[in-house]
Design a protein around this motif. Sequence first.
Motif, PDB file in Angstrom:
ATOM      1  N   LEU A  83       1.061  -1.470  -0.184  1.00 62.05           N
ATOM      2  CA  LEU A  83       0.212  -0.228  -0.051  1.00 62.05           C
ATOM      3  C   LEU A  83       0.868   1.438  -0.120  1.00 62.05           C
ATOM      4  N   ASP A  84       0.489   1.857  -1.274  1.00 62.45           N
ATOM      5  CA  ASP A  84       1.823   2.941  -1.820  1.00 62.45           C
ATOM      6  C   ASP A  84       1.155   3.889  -1.845  1.00 62.45           C
ATOM      7  N   VAL A 103       1.200  -5.101   2.708  1.00 62.70           N
ATOM      8  CA  VAL A 103       2.586  -4.787   3.595  1.00 62.70           C
ATOM      9  C   VAL A 103       1.814  -3.557   3.220  1.00 62.70           C
ATOM     10  N   GLY A 109       3.731   9.198   9.950  1.00 64.23           N
ATOM     11  CA  GLY A 109       3.028  10.297   9.079  1.00 64.23           C
ATOM     12  C   GLY A 109       3.340  11.720   9.697  1.00 64.23           C
ATOM     13  N   ASP A 110       5.007  12.279   8.448  1.00 60.68           N
ATOM     14  CA  ASP A 110       5.440  13.399   8.708  1.00 60.68           C
ATOM     15  C   ASP A 110       4.160  13.933   7.384  1.00 60.68           C
ATOM     16  N   ARG A 114       6.936  12.394   2.887  1.00 63.14           N
ATOM     17  CA  ARG A 114       8.831  12.618   2.620  1.00 63.14           C
ATOM     18  C   ARG A 114       8.432  10.996   1.692  1.00 63.14           C
ATOM     19  N   THR A 117       7.441   5.067   2.218  1.00 64.03           N
ATOM     20  CA  THR A 117       7.504   3.971   1.350  1.00 64.03           C
ATOM     21  C   THR A 117       7.367   3.195   0.203  1.00 64.03           C
ATOM     22  N   LYS A 131      -0.093  -0.486  -4.735  1.00 64.52           N
ATOM     23  CA  LYS A 131      -1.770  -0.005  -4.743  1.00 64.52           C
ATOM     24  C   LYS A 131      -2.248   0.618  -3.774  1.00 64.52           C
ATOM     25  N   ARG A 132      -2.695   1.786  -4.375  1.00 65.15           N
ATOM     26  CA  ARG A 132      -2.964   3.423  -3.503  1.00 65.15           C
ATOM     27  C   ARG A 132      -4.517   3.488  -2.716  1.00 65.15           C
ATOM     28  N   GLN A 137      -2.840  10.851   3.104  1.00 66.37           N
ATOM     29  CA  GLN A 137      -2.090  10.486   3.101  1.00 66.37           C
ATOM     30  C   GLN A 137      -2.794  10.089   4.761  1.00 66.37           C
ATOM     31  N   MET A 138      -2.566   8.983   5.363  1.00 65.39           N
ATOM     32  CA  MET A 138      -3.501   8.569   5.972  1.00 65.39           C
ATOM     33  C   MET A 138      -2.428   7.679   7.416  1.00 65.39           C
ATOM     34  N   THR A 140      -1.221   4.479   9.692  1.00 69.08           N
ATOM     35  CA  THR A 140      -1.392   3.267   8.833  1.00 69.08           C
ATOM     36  C   THR A 140      -2.341   2.079   9.432  1.00 69.08           C
ATOM     37  N   ALA A 143      -5.064   3.083   6.999  1.00 69.91           N
ATOM     38  CA  ALA A 143      -4.945   2.244   5.690  1.00 69.91           C
ATOM     39  C   ALA A 143      -5.100   0.840   6.082  1.00 69.91           C
TER      40      ALA A 143
HETATM   41  C1  LIG Z   1       1.766   7.819   8.036  1.00 66.66           C
HETATM   42  S1  LIG Z   1       1.840   6.331   6.094  1.00 66.66           S
HETATM   43  C2  LIG Z   1       3.913   6.681   5.851  1.00 66.66           C
HETATM   44  C3  LIG Z   1       4.043   7.785   4.359  1.00 66.66           C
HETATM   45  C4  LIG Z   1       4.785   7.823   5.099  1.00 66.66           C
HETATM   46  N1  LIG Z   1       5.036   9.855   4.771  1.00 66.66           N
HETATM   47  C5  LIG Z   1       5.869   8.463   3.889  1.00 66.66           C
HETATM   48  O1  LIG Z   1       6.538   8.818   3.280  1.00 66.66           O
HETATM   49  O2  LIG Z   1       5.400   7.212   2.800  1.00 66.66           O
HETATM   50  C6  LIG Z   1       1.786   5.008   6.903  1.00 66.66           C
HETATM   51  C7  LIG Z   1       1.581   3.861   5.731  1.00 66.66           C
HETATM   52  O3  LIG Z   1       0.372   3.383   5.160  1.00 66.66           O
HETATM   53  C8  LIG Z   1       0.526   3.528   3.938  1.00 66.66           C
HETATM   54  N2  LIG Z   1      -0.991   4.095   3.421  1.00 66.66           N
HETATM   55  C9  LIG Z   1      -0.839   5.826   4.023  1.00 66.66           C
HETATM   56  N3  LIG Z   1      -1.503   6.142   3.119  1.00 66.66           N
HETATM   57  C10 LIG Z   1      -1.775   6.102   1.957  1.00 66.66           C
HETATM   58  C11 LIG Z   1      -2.709   6.347   0.606  1.00 66.66           C
HETATM   59  N4  LIG Z   1      -2.940   7.259   0.607  1.00 66.66           N
HETATM   60  N5  LIG Z   1      -2.921   4.971  -0.066  1.00 66.66           N
HETATM   61  C12 LIG Z   1      -1.919   4.075  -0.006  1.00 66.66           C
HETATM   62  N6  LIG Z   1      -0.761   3.828   1.438  1.00 66.66           N
HETATM   63  C13 LIG Z   1      -0.868   4.578   2.591  1.00 66.66           C
HETATM   64  C14 LIG Z   1       1.936   3.628   3.436  1.00 66.66           C
HETATM   65  O4  LIG Z   1       1.616   1.972   3.369  1.00 66.66           O
HETATM   66  C15 LIG Z   1       2.366   3.960   4.575  1.00 66.66           C
HETATM   67  O5  LIG Z   1       3.316   3.466   3.966  1.00 66.66           O
END
Ligand SMILES: C[S@@+](CC[C@H](N)C(=O)[O-])C[C@H]1O[C@@H](n2cnc3c(N)ncnc32)[C@H](O)[C@@H]1O
Length: 212
Positions: A83-84, A103, A109-110, A114, A117, A131-132, A137-138, A140, A143
């Motif tokens: 999940l990216d 995964v 969540g910065d 940044r 992922t 996959k998105r 941004q969510m 973890t 997500a």
């Molecule tokens: C708080 S997010 C971290 C994002 C982080 N700031 C980065 O640099 O990628 C934690 C995890 O949640 C998932 N995630 C969060 N938002 C997502 C989105 N819109 N689509 C897919 N995965 C997401 C990803 O697996 C990510 O690594």
Amino acid sequence: MKYIIEHMEQGFSEWVTLEYAQIIRDLGASNLILTSLPADTKKSDIPEKLLELGLQWTTKPLTEITQDFTDLPELKQQRVCLLDPRAKEDLEPADADRFDYFVFGGILGDHPPRDRTSELLQAYPNLLVGKRLGDKQMTTDTAIRTTQLIIEKKLPFDKIKFIDYPEFRFNKNEATEMPFRYVLDTNGKPILPDGMLELIKRDSEQSLDDLL
Ligand SMILES: C[S@@+](CC[C@H](N)C(=O)[O-])C[C@H]1O[C@@H](n2cnc3c(N)ncnc32)[C@H](O)[C@@H]1O
């Protein structure tokens, strides 16, 4: 369905511990594996609360988890979904048949994000398919909750009710806006891990104190 969090933070902050605890409650301990902990990690380094909830963890990378957890399905190329937030396609209910594992980056969540992922895609280039979950941004746990709704409840992404950047007001003078997207519960309130609201309040009081 099996969920893996590649832990990419140093140690376990209170925030991460609350998120992981909620994820175990949501998925059931047997469906979650925390991978890639630092090589010298001992049981005593894992927060008591997570051990009590039955956290499964390993210092091995995700490609080697079946060495520690022998009853898990083999990791087959292209059957592991990352999940990216930078992926081109959104996750959909039909993906339940395409993947054995989901995964996530165990990353705080910065804001602004940044894109850490993508380090995972680079680390396991042939294994993972990105996959998105929409363009915001969510956290973890959000997500994982969203993935569960799409894959296990077969709910299309656009049928899930979210709130973006909610403000949590503690009293007349104190409020904190969180720069993330959250799933709404049946009462229209954002779903947060147990104890998270209290932590956000404490953090906001701390930052006010630092200003005084
Ligand atoms: C708080 S997010 C971290 C994002 C982080 N700031 C980065 O640099 O990628 C934690 C995890 O949640 C998932 N995630 C969060 N938002 C997502 C989105 N819109 N689509 C897919 N995965 C997401 C990803 O697996 C990510 O690594």
